[in-house]
Enzyme design. Sequence first.
Site, PDB file in Angstrom:
ATOM      1  N   ASP A 458     -49.645  12.633 -51.184  1.00 52.70           N
ATOM      2  CA  ASP A 458     -49.931  11.424 -50.406  1.00 52.70           C
ATOM      3  C   ASP A 458     -49.010  11.304 -49.202  1.00 52.70           C
ATOM      4  OD1 ASP A 458     -51.893  10.783 -52.200  1.00 52.70           O
ATOM      5  OD2 ASP A 458     -50.646   9.420 -53.368  1.00 52.70           O
ATOM      6  N   ASP A 480     -46.204  10.375 -54.474  1.00 48.85           N
ATOM      7  CA  ASP A 480     -47.559  10.238 -55.015  1.00 48.85           C
ATOM      8  C   ASP A 480     -47.733   8.785 -55.450  1.00 48.85           C
ATOM      9  OD1 ASP A 480     -50.078  10.684 -55.940  1.00 48.85           O
ATOM     10  OD2 ASP A 480     -49.525  12.028 -57.563  1.00 48.85           O
ATOM     11  N   LYS A 482     -50.134   5.573 -56.921  1.00 46.76           N
ATOM     12  CA  LYS A 482     -51.262   5.396 -57.826  1.00 46.76           C
ATOM     13  C   LYS A 482     -51.584   3.910 -57.962  1.00 46.76           C
ATOM     14  CE  LYS A 482     -51.616   9.773 -58.745  1.00 46.76           C
ATOM     15  NZ  LYS A 482     -52.782  10.553 -58.231  1.00 46.76           N
TER      16      LYS A 482
END
Length: 588
Positions: A458, A480, A482
């Site tokens: 990301d 990353d 989420k």
Amino acid sequence: MITVWPVETTNFRAFGWVQDPSNLRSLCNVTAIFDESSPMHQLLVHSIIPELVEKRDGKDELIEVLNKRPLRISYNKLVGTAFKPRSASRCNGIVQATVKGQVRPFIGEWQADNFVRWAYAFHFIRYNYEDDTFEITEEGRELVRARGEDEELTKEETELLTRAALSYPPAVRILRLLADEDAHLTKFELGKQLGFIGEGGFTSLPQSVLLRTLAITKDPSDINKMKADWEGSSDKYARMIAKWLAKLGLVEAVPKTFQVPIQSEVYPVTIGQAYQITAKGYMALNHTNGKSSYKRLSKNVCFEMLATKAGDREYLRTRRAYLLKFISESKQGISVSQLVERLAKCGLSCEEGSIADDIKGLINIGLNITSKNNLYYLEDVLNDFLIPTARLEGKSEVETIKEQMRGELTHLSHEYLGLLDLAYDSKQNRLFELKTMQLLTEECGFEGLHLGGSRKPDGIVYTKDENEQVGKENYGIIIDTKAYSGGYSLPISQADEMERYIGENQTRDIRINPNEWWKNFGDGVTEYYYLFVAGHFKGKYQEQIDRINCNKNIKGAAVSIQQLLRIVNDYKAGKLTHEDMKLKIFHY
């Protein structure tokens, strides 16, 4: 006057904000539905609906509704319902039939809903809570009577539409922002200052992060998609309002080019949806402010425009509506502490920080609220609206956490509280990525980029200069994010994906991954970490962290968005350095 009305209703309409339509002639036609003497009304009854609506889809019922007197039309009859798949849609709503689509002779229910919102926001129609119906206002009748012989807007229609726009607070907000030092602003720069900050229903994509992403993106189709589709809800509202104002001659669209520095290179990036105010726009602002010989225009505010996102929507609408009522009725001014006391008497308990943010939000939707000697005054005249008290609900856990954190975030803008909403909304995953990268790069002193896309993490961040000056190694972090409604458990598949990114960065072999995303780390970075960010983590996520650490001989962590906000606030307060942050996050 703002009236508290104990109405019993289960309908939760989304009024006050519009995302889709911009055709002023179609807006006039939708308003004309409600005037039984208008040519459009007659066409609907005698030809348009009989031709477009099948009997099985309620043709007879729609005609019957249009023939009733007094003319009050329910929301469902106006908007109709959706069909799946959309390619098989049939016309089953009055507004659907009134406006021609680009492909079909009618529009869908989503576009119809937005036309109803638009007519309501401009006060051409009014809403009746008790039976979920709409009827025309006197302003609406004026607009219908001003219709000319052809499709072009008459001078009188344009004047009435301009007056309606200037009575709509968000349109005034856009004009004021553009009038400030003759500004040239993109939809993102406008959207960031429109609505209630730190809230899921008023999101704005961080322009600085987007510009850097555009600068490093090579594929023209990806660039075009980002420019066309990447935006938050407030950015959409700003874009649509600016489009209306442009059609009325109050603003003009002028592309804006930025010089974006990334490491040793500078890249030009142009945002096409940018705006400047015109001379006519300045005159319009004088009108809305009541300057010179102009009479001050009253503002159209509705209960529903005070919050848009489900969850805490009704609680926030009610709190802010009462807040506005108390300020408007306090001609001698009112303090935040007095507002807290008066809200508590209405069963609305909240902290002073929440009230301060709400007042900023009311200003950001276009209301002229001033402060003097710690007292607040409303300088606008408001048209009447109702507070439907039967809708009051309690606060959610997220809203309770936000209220608590407003007192903790002493050095960080409360706009980042919106990350608490985004972290639990999987539909907003990209915006969660971008806002997290904005938090780390703009507020926390890291260098870095949002990457995203196929076979890339990301984002990445890294330290530069500061660590060298204190004799420490510069470090980088693979990020990353989420966004999951119930928290994140870190499944094996996602842990394996992070392992691949770590391995690619360690080997840096173009044969393994030709996009070479690791090159975005700056020179001089000698140690690396990885970080998962989510609303909260659950299950056996720590076992996956330990497994990655063991397999790749690297330290990583999982951090909740609450923890990250507190860490960044401490960094901005001077309590932590980058080296301290590393020790705190990765548990040295």
